[in-house]
Design a protein around this motif. Structure first.
Motif, PDB file in Angstrom:
ATOM      1  N   SER A   8       0.720  -1.223   0.056  1.00  0.00           N
ATOM      2  CA  SER A   8       0.016  -0.079   0.127  1.00  0.00           C
ATOM      3  C   SER A   8       0.785   1.250  -0.085  1.00  0.00           C
ATOM      4  O   SER A   8       0.216   2.180  -0.101  1.00  0.00           O
ATOM      5  CB  SER A   8      -0.988   0.059   1.044  1.00  0.00           C
ATOM      6  N   LYS A   9       2.342   1.134   0.180  1.00  0.00           N
ATOM      7  CA  LYS A   9       2.929   2.324   0.301  1.00  0.00           C
ATOM      8  C   LYS A   9       4.221   2.064  -0.450  1.00  0.00           C
ATOM      9  O   LYS A   9       4.893   1.039  -0.504  1.00  0.00           O
ATOM     10  CB  LYS A   9       3.310   2.618   1.700  1.00  0.00           C
ATOM     11  N   LEU A  10       4.820   3.093  -0.863  1.00  0.00           N
ATOM     12  CA  LEU A  10       6.385   3.045  -1.407  1.00  0.00           C
ATOM     13  C   LEU A  10       7.052   4.342  -0.716  1.00  0.00           C
ATOM     14  O   LEU A  10       6.574   5.337  -0.592  1.00  0.00           O
ATOM     15  CB  LEU A  10       6.204   3.458  -2.753  1.00  0.00           C
ATOM     16  N   ASP A  11       8.347   3.805  -0.193  1.00  0.00           N
ATOM     17  CA  ASP A  11       8.937   4.682   0.533  1.00  0.00           C
ATOM     18  C   ASP A  11       9.812   5.626  -0.582  1.00  0.00           C
ATOM     19  O   ASP A  11      10.137   5.047  -1.714  1.00  0.00           O
ATOM     20  CB  ASP A  11      10.354   3.956   1.332  1.00  0.00           C
ATOM     21  N   ASN A  12       9.851   6.518  -0.365  1.00  0.00           N
ATOM     22  CA  ASN A  12      10.714   7.614  -1.516  1.00  0.00           C
ATOM     23  C   ASN A  12      12.004   7.713  -1.269  1.00  0.00           C
ATOM     24  O   ASN A  12      12.776   8.597  -0.668  1.00  0.00           O
ATOM     25  CB  ASN A  12       9.984   9.177  -1.304  1.00  0.00           C
ATOM     26  N   VAL A  13      12.773   6.395  -1.733  1.00  0.00           N
ATOM     27  CA  VAL A  13      14.100   6.017  -1.535  1.00  0.00           C
ATOM     28  C   VAL A  13      14.782   6.436  -2.859  1.00  0.00           C
ATOM     29  O   VAL A  13      14.515   5.731  -3.866  1.00  0.00           O
ATOM     30  CB  VAL A  13      14.426   4.734  -0.922  1.00  0.00           C
ATOM     31  N   CYS A  14      15.781   6.993  -2.852  1.00  0.00           N
ATOM     32  CA  CYS A  14      16.871   6.997  -4.135  1.00  0.00           C
ATOM     33  C   CYS A  14      17.883   6.425  -3.734  1.00  0.00           C
ATOM     34  O   CYS A  14      18.557   6.508  -2.819  1.00  0.00           O
ATOM     35  CB  CYS A  14      16.991   8.467  -4.220  1.00  0.00           C
ATOM     36  N   TYR A  15      18.254   5.583  -4.745  1.00  0.00           N
ATOM     37  CA  TYR A  15      19.458   4.524  -4.443  1.00  0.00           C
ATOM     38  C   TYR A  15      20.253   4.914  -5.514  1.00  0.00           C
ATOM     39  O   TYR A  15      19.998   4.364  -6.774  1.00  0.00           O
ATOM     40  CB  TYR A  15      18.988   3.156  -4.270  1.00  0.00           C
ATOM     41  N   GLY A 114       5.231  -4.454  -5.351  1.00  0.00           N
ATOM     42  CA  GLY A 114       3.977  -5.171  -5.300  1.00  0.00           C
ATOM     43  C   GLY A 114       3.996  -6.040  -4.097  1.00  0.00           C
ATOM     44  O   GLY A 114       2.672  -6.383  -3.673  1.00  0.00           O
ATOM     45  N   LEU A 115       4.912  -6.317  -3.250  1.00  0.00           N
ATOM     46  CA  LEU A 115       5.039  -7.143  -2.201  1.00  0.00           C
ATOM     47  C   LEU A 115       5.279  -6.326  -1.074  1.00  0.00           C
ATOM     48  O   LEU A 115       4.556  -6.778  -0.206  1.00  0.00           O
ATOM     49  CB  LEU A 115       6.222  -8.202  -2.397  1.00  0.00           C
ATOM     50  N   LEU A 116       6.131  -5.531  -0.720  1.00  0.00           N
ATOM     51  CA  LEU A 116       6.422  -5.129   0.427  1.00  0.00           C
ATOM     52  C   LEU A 116       5.759  -3.757   1.047  1.00  0.00           C
ATOM     53  O   LEU A 116       5.344  -2.942   0.319  1.00  0.00           O
ATOM     54  CB  LEU A 116       8.105  -4.579   0.218  1.00  0.00           C
ATOM     55  N   ASN A 117       5.657  -3.896   2.423  1.00  0.00           N
ATOM     56  CA  ASN A 117       5.233  -2.784   3.025  1.00  0.00           C
ATOM     57  C   ASN A 117       6.350  -2.302   3.776  1.00  0.00           C
ATOM     58  O   ASN A 117       7.425  -3.014   4.055  1.00  0.00           O
ATOM     59  CB  ASN A 117       3.984  -3.260   3.908  1.00  0.00           C
ATOM     60  N   ASN A 118       6.357  -1.148   4.417  1.00  0.00           N
ATOM     61  CA  ASN A 118       7.627  -0.512   5.211  1.00  0.00           C
ATOM     62  C   ASN A 118       7.847  -1.506   6.335  1.00  0.00           C
ATOM     63  O   ASN A 118       6.860  -1.931   7.124  1.00  0.00           O
ATOM     64  CB  ASN A 118       7.193   0.898   5.991  1.00  0.00           C
ATOM     65  N   GLY A 119       8.957  -1.928   6.522  1.00  0.00           N
ATOM     66  CA  GLY A 119       9.568  -2.645   7.572  1.00  0.00           C
ATOM     67  C   GLY A 119       9.588  -4.185   7.195  1.00  0.00           C
ATOM     68  O   GLY A 119      10.243  -4.992   7.996  1.00  0.00           O
ATOM     69  N   ASP A 120       8.866  -4.862   6.085  1.00  0.00           N
ATOM     70  CA  ASP A 120       9.185  -6.012   5.731  1.00  0.00           C
ATOM     71  C   ASP A 120      10.478  -6.274   5.348  1.00  0.00           C
ATOM     72  O   ASP A 120      11.264  -5.587   4.802  1.00  0.00           O
ATOM     73  CB  ASP A 120       8.312  -6.328   4.594  1.00  0.00           C
ATOM     74  N   VAL A 136      14.486  -3.482  -2.872  1.00  0.00           N
ATOM     75  CA  VAL A 136      13.668  -3.913  -1.874  1.00  0.00           C
ATOM     76  C   VAL A 136      13.580  -2.448  -1.116  1.00  0.00           C
ATOM     77  O   VAL A 136      12.699  -2.181  -0.489  1.00  0.00           O
ATOM     78  CB  VAL A 136      14.533  -4.679  -0.956  1.00  0.00           C
ATOM     79  N   THR A 137      14.737  -1.818  -0.989  1.00  0.00           N
ATOM     80  CA  THR A 137      14.725  -0.396  -0.507  1.00  0.00           C
ATOM     81  C   THR A 137      13.918   0.504  -0.838  1.00  0.00           C
ATOM     82  O   THR A 137      12.952   1.105  -0.182  1.00  0.00           O
ATOM     83  CB  THR A 137      16.284   0.204  -0.594  1.00  0.00           C
ATOM     84  N   LEU A 138      13.762   0.492  -2.313  1.00  0.00           N
ATOM     85  CA  LEU A 138      12.814   1.520  -2.909  1.00  0.00           C
ATOM     86  C   LEU A 138      11.371   1.495  -2.500  1.00  0.00           C
ATOM     87  O   LEU A 138      10.431   2.246  -2.339  1.00  0.00           O
ATOM     88  CB  LEU A 138      12.853   1.735  -4.334  1.00  0.00           C
ATOM     89  N   ALA A 139      11.041  -0.056  -2.456  1.00  0.00           N
ATOM     90  CA  ALA A 139       9.584  -0.635  -1.910  1.00  0.00           C
ATOM     91  C   ALA A 139       9.339  -0.387  -0.397  1.00  0.00           C
ATOM     92  O   ALA A 139       8.181  -0.662  -0.117  1.00  0.00           O
ATOM     93  CB  ALA A 139       9.370  -1.900  -2.569  1.00  0.00           C
ATOM     94  N   GLY A 140      10.239   0.246   0.242  1.00  0.00           N
ATOM     95  CA  GLY A 140      10.006   0.308   1.692  1.00  0.00           C
ATOM     96  C   GLY A 140      10.445  -1.013   2.433  1.00  0.00           C
ATOM     97  O   GLY A 140      10.224  -0.765   3.800  1.00  0.00           O
ATOM     98  N   GLY A 141      11.009  -1.770   2.063  1.00  0.00           N
ATOM     99  CA  GLY A 141      11.488  -2.978   2.650  1.00  0.00           C
ATOM    100  C   GLY A 141      12.981  -2.587   3.128  1.00  0.00           C
ATOM    101  O   GLY A 141      13.698  -1.773   2.891  1.00  0.00           O
ATOM    102  N   THR A 142      13.522  -3.673   3.854  1.00  0.00           N
ATOM    103  CA  THR A 142      14.811  -3.873   4.254  1.00  0.00           C
ATOM    104  C   THR A 142      15.406  -5.269   3.925  1.00  0.00           C
ATOM    105  O   THR A 142      15.004  -6.216   3.964  1.00  0.00           O
ATOM    106  CB  THR A 142      14.721  -3.908   6.010  1.00  0.00           C
TER     107      THR A 142
END
Length: 405
Positions: A8-15, A114-120, A136-142
């Motif tokens: 449901s969310k995407l972290d605004n991460v630039c890698y 499609g898979l990850l929420n923040n913290g996954d 993984v990082t862009l999608a809010g995961g670790t």
């Protein structure tokens, strides 16, 4: 039982996977300096041409490819992928479980979004193809990196993998054959990874883009073929095997138990539709590229250019004081180890930068592949033999007096 829903969310991460070494190389090039590149796995600049029939297949079908296709791809392309998957033992149920993409890289980003929420969390190998960690990082995961063991042919350290699984872990990524090490995982290792995923109810993502670039009679096993009860996404493409990196043609297949991932698959379908479709002209070549499953490219056999260059680079590296390397079994990369204590290396990126500045040769430091110790770097051995000989002579000369400051 774990359940998976679309994120449901995407972290605004630039890698940035380039970093200061590539930036400096570009500045040197802009000033007119000639840089010898051993940093990127792109066959085209090194005079590896695509097979004639592939170019002809695209040319012949350009008029058929003027409009959008189905978001997952044209039927004949997906049928060819389906047939290839079954040849590999991957239990794909239907063409609906196949998605074409603009290269595997696009699909890696899509499956993580499609898979990850923040913290996954997702288990990712170290060393890795860095886009996996970035996605993984862009999608809010670790991205939690498990170690691949150099002393064991760069196979995954199963104990390390197991101990890093938590209640936040959603998936395991494997890259087989591996970039940057060239390792090919044996069936026994893959069965244990599959069992781990089964016990912890994890998704398996298997990046198999190099599965047709095998040497020494090594056979490749797709992990999805070993666990028809485990949900697997297998990714593959033609960029490397058919020397058409610029054509951007890849795919992924879904297999195994889909009962717990219905929401995730809905998310994948949505993301697939949002980009309308993948490159249609390139889809038309898939059928021709996958036509002969059993043929081994002559380039990979003794006397073939890739094979001979692999032999040279492996022997040359091991003949240089302070360097050692495991022989790769696939792809066109080698991941040598440098004696960090001998050369006082505390920063592998600085080592690669120093080499670039003095010898005008561009490598990638091990940290770029999420290897934590400052004692590795990657070489792409696609350049011609005489160019590899030049680069290794320069490396030998450079290391004679090198001490990192």
């Amino acid at each position: 039982m774990r359940t998976f829903s679309k994120s449901s969310k995407l972290d605004n991460v630039c890698y940035d996977i380039r970093g200061p070494v590539m930036d400096e190389a570009n500045e040197m090039i802009a000033k007119g300096e000639k840089i010898f590149k051993l940093n990127i796995g792109n066959p085209a600049p090194f005079a590896f041409n695509a097979p004639d029939e592939i170019i002809q297949a695209m040319t012949d079908n350009l008029r058929n490819a003027q409009g959008y296709s189905d978001s997952k791809g044209i039927t004949e392309a997906r049928q060819a992928i389906y047939d290839y998957a079954h040849f590999k033992g991957i239990p794909v149920e239907s063409l609906n479980d196949i998605y074409t993409g603009n290269g595997v890289s696009e699909l890696i980003t899509m499956v993580m979004q499609g898979l990850l929420n923040n913290g996954d969390e997702v288990l990712v190998p170290a060393p890795d193809y860095p886009l996996w960690t970035a996605s993984v990082t862009l999608a809010g995961g670790t991205a939690v990196h498990y170690i691949c063991d150099e002393s064991s042919e760069w196979y995954p350290d199963l104990e390390d993998m197991e101990k890093k699984i938590t209640n936040k872990t959603k998936a395991i990524v494997i890259i087989n054959p591996n970039n940057p090490t060239g390792a090919v995982y044996p069936k026994e290792i893959l069965e244990k990874i599959a069992d781990m995923a089964r016990r912890h109810e994890l998704i398996i993502f298997s990046d198999e883009i190099y599965d047709r670039l095998l040497m020494d009679g090594v056979e490749h096993t797709s992990i999805a073929s070993l666990c028809p009860d485990v949900f697997c996404i297998t990714l593959n493409g033609l960029s490397k095997s058919h020397r058409i990196a610029g054509f951007r043609v890849g795919w992924m297949t879904l297999s195994g138990d889909k009962s717990r991932v219905k929401g995730y698959i809905e998310g994948l379908n949505m993301l697939s539709s949002m980009r309308l479709c993948s490159n249609v002209p390139s889809q038309y070549i898939i059928k021709y590229a996958l036509g002969d499953y059993t043929k081994t490219d002559d380039l990979l056999l003794p006397g073939g250019r890739i094979y001979d260059q692999r032999e040279y680079i492996y022997n040359a590296l091991n003949s240089i004081d302070g360097l050692s390397a495991v022989k790769p079994k696939a792809a066109f990369y080698i991941f040598p180890k440098i004696d960090a204590k001998r050369f006082n290396i505390t920063n592998d990126e600085q080592f690669v930068l120093d080499f670039l500045r003095e010898k005008k040769i561009l490598l990638v430091h091990g940290g770029g592949f999420h290897w934590e110790q400052p004692d590795h770097f990657r070489i792409v051995y696609l350049p011609k033999l005489e160019d590899l000989e030049y680069s290794m002579n320069e490396m030998r000369d450079f290391l004679k007096d090198y001490k990192q400051k």
